[in-house]
Scaffold this motif. Structure first.
Motif, mmCIF file in Angstrom:
data_model
loop_
_atom_site.group_PDB
_atom_site.id
_atom_site.type_symbol
_atom_site.label_atom_id
_atom_site.label_comp_id
_atom_site.label_asym_id
_atom_site.label_seq_id
_atom_site.Cartn_x
_atom_site.Cartn_y
_atom_site.Cartn_z
ATOM 1 N N HIS A 95 24.820 -51.484 76.805
ATOM 2 C CA HIS A 95 25.889 -51.040 75.911
ATOM 3 C C HIS A 95 27.215 -51.046 76.656
ATOM 4 N N SER A 96 28.230 -51.668 76.027
ATOM 5 C CA SER A 96 29.540 -51.721 76.676
ATOM 6 C C SER A 96 30.617 -52.099 75.671
ATOM 7 N N GLU A 112 33.348 -49.263 81.063
ATOM 8 C CA GLU A 112 32.015 -48.759 81.404
ATOM 9 C C GLU A 112 30.954 -49.591 80.699
ATOM 10 N N ALA A 113 29.847 -49.801 81.378
ATOM 11 C CA ALA A 113 28.682 -50.469 80.790
ATOM 12 C C ALA A 113 27.434 -49.730 81.259
ATOM 13 N N PRO A 151 36.001 -53.784 78.953
ATOM 14 C CA PRO A 151 35.414 -52.442 78.937
ATOM 15 C C PRO A 151 35.483 -51.771 80.305
ATOM 16 N N THR A 211 24.892 -47.422 85.504
ATOM 17 C CA THR A 211 26.216 -47.258 84.898
ATOM 18 C C THR A 211 27.225 -48.001 85.761
ATOM 19 N N SER A 261 35.988 -56.034 84.447
ATOM 20 C CA SER A 261 35.022 -55.877 83.363
ATOM 21 C C SER A 261 33.773 -55.144 83.847
ATOM 22 N N ALA A 262 33.548 -53.971 83.304
ATOM 23 C CA ALA A 262 32.317 -53.253 83.616
ATOM 24 C C ALA A 262 31.099 -54.020 83.119
ATOM 25 N N LEU A 263 31.262 -54.776 82.045
ATOM 26 C CA LEU A 263 30.157 -55.570 81.523
ATOM 27 C C LEU A 263 29.736 -56.634 82.533
#
Length: 408
Positions: free
Chosen positions: A268-269, A279-280, A277, A207, A223-225
């Motif tokens: 998923h993000s 969270e990813a 985003p 995560t 960017s979490a991605l």
């Protein structure tokens, strides 16, 4: 002992074994749906052995630190392993054999997965090779021993377990209950080879965290991605470092193109193309080999993702590799038995994980993997197994039991 007519007796019972396999495929024995198949199989084998016992999985097993894939509010409700035993006639070497009754869900596009089809010498359906074809093979072995009035010199213990596909919880139960044997064979579709090296697997969930915001304010967002993608690259570097060590210590995989695969299966993000985003979530599997163990891999992966605003969890499948040398008596005896049965059998590497590590690492029992069918067919939309290979596998196992324990 004099040569026994294994081939003719196995051949005579082959149609019944195929019929059994077809009945087993009709059970949609995915996780949580294994109870009925165990009861049915008990009825089919109990007259072939000295004892056949259903051993229910207790809900308390879910508290075990090595339990895999916990599901909230899940209960077993009578789901059970099936243990069959033939008492040895003397003090010969004992043997434990293991295969599983559960299957993975149908593949996308797989039509009528639980309606078996026999076509051109192949049996098709979910579980045909992984691993209900292995069950049919073992039934053939037990039926042949009974028909010929033969008994091994040492105890023969056959465990038909549940929940192998989700991490081996059925075999975990027999580990915790205790098992003693001089050797073990785990039945999986390995093309009738003797797999004495089986890779381990750590399933992980990363995560990654970021700072959400508009695409027009890049200076204030993270960017979490991107952090998840950086984590992927870092995990790949760990694989490269460890693989170089494993290649040096295991000459048999020196030329293998990818004996330690890392699979990034899900990412998923975000919920909008123009928004960064926060969270990813990345899910995947890290395959590995000796000299490493699962807890070492978990720590190395934790360190790999830590710089990227990410944390990692391991609440799914985690298994060690299983390895015994190619010159171990178990390997050499099974290879010789396979060749006696007319199979081009050799020591091999299994590039997947299975329950064999629970024998080698947790029970201290030398173990190999053997069985008809191919791993390329397992879990596939056209999963199938050759009837002739079931026949040959049963004959090979009978010759092995004779060589290992002595039939009389």
């Amino acid at each position: 002992m004099e040569k026994q007519p294994f081939e003719s007796t196995v051949s005579r019972n082959l149609d019944q074994a195929v019929d059994l396999l077809a009945h087993l495929i009709r059970f949609p024995s995915t996780r949580g749906n294994e109870r009925e198949i165990g009861c049915y199989l008990k009825e089919r084998v109990e007259n072939l052995v000295d004892g056949a016992e259903l051993i229910p999985l207790p809900d308390s097993l879910m508290e075990d630190p090595d339990y895999s894939f916990r599901i909230e509010n899940f209960t077993y409700g009578g789901t059970a392993n099936l243990r069959c035993k033939i008492q040895g006639r003397s003090k010969g070497k004992s043997l434990a054999v293991n295969t599983h009754l559960d299957v993975v869900p149908p593949s996308p596009g797989q039509e009528n997965p639980f309606s078996p089809r026999v076509q051109e010498g192949q049996v098709y359906g979910r579980g045909a090779c992984d691993a209900k074809g292995q069950v049919a093979t073992l039934w053939l072995v037990l039926k042949t021993l009974r028909d010929l009035g033969l008994r091994p010199g040492g105890d023969l213990i056959v465990d038909f377990v549940v929940e192998e596909e989700c991490g081996g919880n059925g075999t975990l139960l027999l580990v915790r209950q205790g098992l003693q044997a001089d050797a073990a064979i785990v039945m999986e579709p390995v093309e009738l080879q003797v797999a004495h090296l089986v890779r381990g697997a750590v399933w992980f969930e990363v995560t990654a965290h970021g700072v959400a915001g508009h695409s027009g304010s890049p200076g204030s967002t993270v960017s979490a991605l991107k952090e998840a993608i950086n984590s992927m690259e870092s995990i790949e570097k760990v694989r490269e470092e460890l693989l170089s060590v494993s290649r040096r210590s295991l000459p048999m995989i020196a030329d293998h193109p990818n004996p330690m695969p890392v699979t990034f299966g899900m990412l998923h993000s975000g919920n909008w193309p123009a928004a960064t985003p926060s969270e990813a979530v990345l899910k995947g599997v890290f395959g590995f080999l000796p000299p490493y163990r699962r807890h070492e891999i978990q720590e190395k992966l934790r360190q790999a993702v830590a710089p990227y605003r990410a944390e990692i969890r391991y609440n799914m499948l985690n298994s060690d590799p299983a390895f015994i040398p190619a010159d171990h008596p178990l390997v050499e005896t099974l290879v010789s038995a396979g060749r006696q049965a007319g199979i081009s059998t050799a020591p091999a590497f299994m590039n997947a994980s299975c329950d064999s590590w629970r024998y080698t690492e947790q029970l201290g029992i030398p173990a190999v993997v053997f069985g008809p069918g191919s791993i390329t067919s397992a879990h596939a939309v056209d999963e199938h197994i050759a009837i002739a290979d079931i026949n040959r596998a049963a004959v090979a196992l009978l010759y092995f039991i004779d060589r290992w324990s002595g039939l009389g």
